[in-house]
Design a protein around this motif. Structure first.
Motif, PDB file in Angstrom:
ATOM      1  N   ALA A 147       0.828  -1.200   0.000  1.00  0.00           N
ATOM      2  CA  ALA A 147       0.000   0.000   0.000  1.00  0.00           C
ATOM      3  C   ALA A 147       0.866   1.255   0.000  1.00  0.00           C
ATOM      4  N   GLU A 150       2.510   1.702  -3.488  1.00  0.00           N
ATOM      5  CA  GLU A 150       1.615   2.170  -4.547  1.00  0.00           C
ATOM      6  C   GLU A 150       1.128   3.586  -4.285  1.00  0.00           C
ATOM      7  N   GLY A 151       0.868   3.880  -3.026  1.00  0.00           N
ATOM      8  CA  GLY A 151       0.428   5.224  -2.683  1.00  0.00           C
ATOM      9  C   GLY A 151       1.515   6.244  -2.961  1.00  0.00           C
ATOM     10  N   LEU A 152       2.715   5.888  -2.608  1.00  0.00           N
ATOM     11  CA  LEU A 152       3.851   6.773  -2.847  1.00  0.00           C
ATOM     12  C   LEU A 152       4.045   6.997  -4.340  1.00  0.00           C
ATOM     13  N   GLN A 155       1.629   9.620  -5.464  1.00  0.00           N
ATOM     14  CA  GLN A 155       2.021  10.974  -5.068  1.00  0.00           C
ATOM     15  C   GLN A 155       3.112  11.498  -5.994  1.00  0.00           C
TER      16      GLN A 155
ATOM     17  N   ALA B 146      -0.959  10.393   3.293  1.00  0.00           N
ATOM     18  CA  ALA B 146      -1.785  10.372   2.085  1.00  0.00           C
ATOM     19  C   ALA B 146      -1.447   9.153   1.235  1.00  0.00           C
ATOM     20  N   ALA B 147      -0.178   8.852   1.141  1.00  0.00           N
ATOM     21  CA  ALA B 147       0.256   7.701   0.351  1.00  0.00           C
ATOM     22  C   ALA B 147      -0.315   6.408   0.923  1.00  0.00           C
ATOM     23  N   VAL B 148      -0.196   6.252   2.208  1.00  0.00           N
ATOM     24  CA  VAL B 148      -0.716   5.046   2.850  1.00  0.00           C
ATOM     25  C   VAL B 148      -2.210   4.907   2.594  1.00  0.00           C
ATOM     26  N   GLU B 150      -4.118   6.220   0.169  1.00  0.00           N
ATOM     27  CA  GLU B 150      -4.469   5.909  -1.214  1.00  0.00           C
ATOM     28  C   GLU B 150      -4.043   4.490  -1.602  1.00  0.00           C
ATOM     29  N   GLY B 151      -2.890   4.103  -1.105  1.00  0.00           N
ATOM     30  CA  GLY B 151      -2.421   2.747  -1.390  1.00  0.00           C
ATOM     31  C   GLY B 151      -3.339   1.708  -0.781  1.00  0.00           C
ATOM     32  N   LEU B 152      -3.747   1.968   0.427  1.00  0.00           N
ATOM     33  CA  LEU B 152      -4.643   1.052   1.117  1.00  0.00           C
ATOM     34  C   LEU B 152      -5.978   0.961   0.382  1.00  0.00           C
TER      35      LEU B 152
END
Lengths: 201, 201
Positions: A147, A150-152, A155, B146-148, B150-152
């Motif tokens: 997660a 992918e989130g990173l 961004q 934010a990354a966590v 969206e990734g989640l």
DNA sequence: GTTATAACCGTATCTCCGTACGGTTATCTG
DNA sequence: CAGATAACCGTACGGAGATACGGTTATAAC
């Protein structure tokens, strides 16, 4: 073509022209356009995955700490240069279309599943080697790391220059390292010799 | 329509029929199809954001710990029920098409920027209140959170049932809590009274 | 050598869709 | 009431693009 002008700009005729061949020849290799696009999606997915596997193999060969290898693998997925940005755009375009194209969706989920399994395996092996706490469940840890990765990536994709004047380079490595440090808490006692490679028989 | 059959299935005629009106009337309100889709994208983005803002306002009103409020806000973004899944599909479809549609891309990045700013503000306020370490830089922390998030969201979207037999409910809250705990390390000394609300004059 | 299979071409067809357009009815505004 | 603006309709036009098709050349197999 996809990365430059999006999926909608891709027509059979244009694809043929770009490849320097005729429409008929494209049809000879792909019965339908969907088949062609599916092939393209599989292609990029495979290419991305191949790079990750290469990193893992290299890590194992040089007996490097698993945490270090995983940092590289995860960084590999972040669109930090133009080549990876192009791939990322393509993957993103397909992901959007996958909403009502089960065949495309399957490629997407399959790629994600494999990545998660790789990470879970790395965590599992880390336990044997002593880098990871004995009581940690690899699966949730893998979901979390995937997660973050992918989130990173998202961004970075959206704001390659970085947010509010702070360049992305200042974000990516620290965040990934922090997340990995939360999982790989120990030192490697004896090298298990397989990093994220499959559990040996 | 988008969430059920994807963006490609959306035609002006079908949209009109679904809305129970004529093609001409749709044209009366939207000069072009692109304009119509842009409006739709803005609409869902606004709706999603509105829910987050509501959570923040409620949190401030009841003087709840910022970390707790942010946990709710972030959970709100995760497609845990069918309503949010539908929204997520729409957002994802647009994000895919945004590749060569600057107007759509702008909506996407703008939404992300606002969310990140909300989080950064929450962290900032947390410092004043005592929940966050004095020396922590809010911006990198916000990017990470934010990354966590969206990734989640992505992981949950792809496998709503959960991976390898483990339901998603077992993942989401623990991961989010862990990430928030890494930022909001202290207790609230005196309530600042604004959670993630704008810095007061 | 002939026969089959693969590589290859260009066009015609058919469908779909966005938008233009000419027109009608309602709702204001003065 | 006049007359303007908004709400509203159905169709016609035009373009684009996926696929079908009939055909030709090369390569292989026997």
């Amino acid at each position: 073509m996809i990365s430059e002008h999006g999926l909608d700009a891709v027509t059979v005729a244009r694809t043929a022209a770009t490849a320097g061949m005729s429409v008929g020849l494209v049809q000879h290799y792909f019965r339908t356009k969907d088949e062609m696009l599916l092939h393209a999606f599989r292609e990029v997915s495979a290419r991305i995955r191949a790079r990750a596997e290469q990193r893992i193999r290299d890590g194992v060969r040089h007996e490097r700490p698993i945490a270090r290898v995983m940092a590289e693998v995860m960084t590999e997925y972040i669109p930090l240069d133009e080549a990876r940005r192009a791939e990322y755009r393509v993957a993103r375009a397909f992901a959007g279309r996958a909403l009502d194209a089960p065949a495309l969706a399957e490629v997407d989920t399959e790629a994600a599943r494999r990545l998660r399994e790789d990470i879970a395996r790395a965590v599992h092996n880390g336990k044997e080697c002593g880098e990871v706490d004995e009581h940690l469940d690899p699966l949730p840890a893998a979901v979390r790391l995937a997660a973050v990765m992918e989130g990173l990536a998202l961004q970075v994709y959206r704001e390659p220059e970085g947010a509010a004047g702070v360049p992305v380079t200042r974000f990516v490595a620290p965040v990934l390292d922090a997340e990995l440090a939360a999982v790989f808490t120990g030192e490697c006692r004896q090298y298990a010799g397989r990093a994220a490679s499959p559990r040996s028989p």
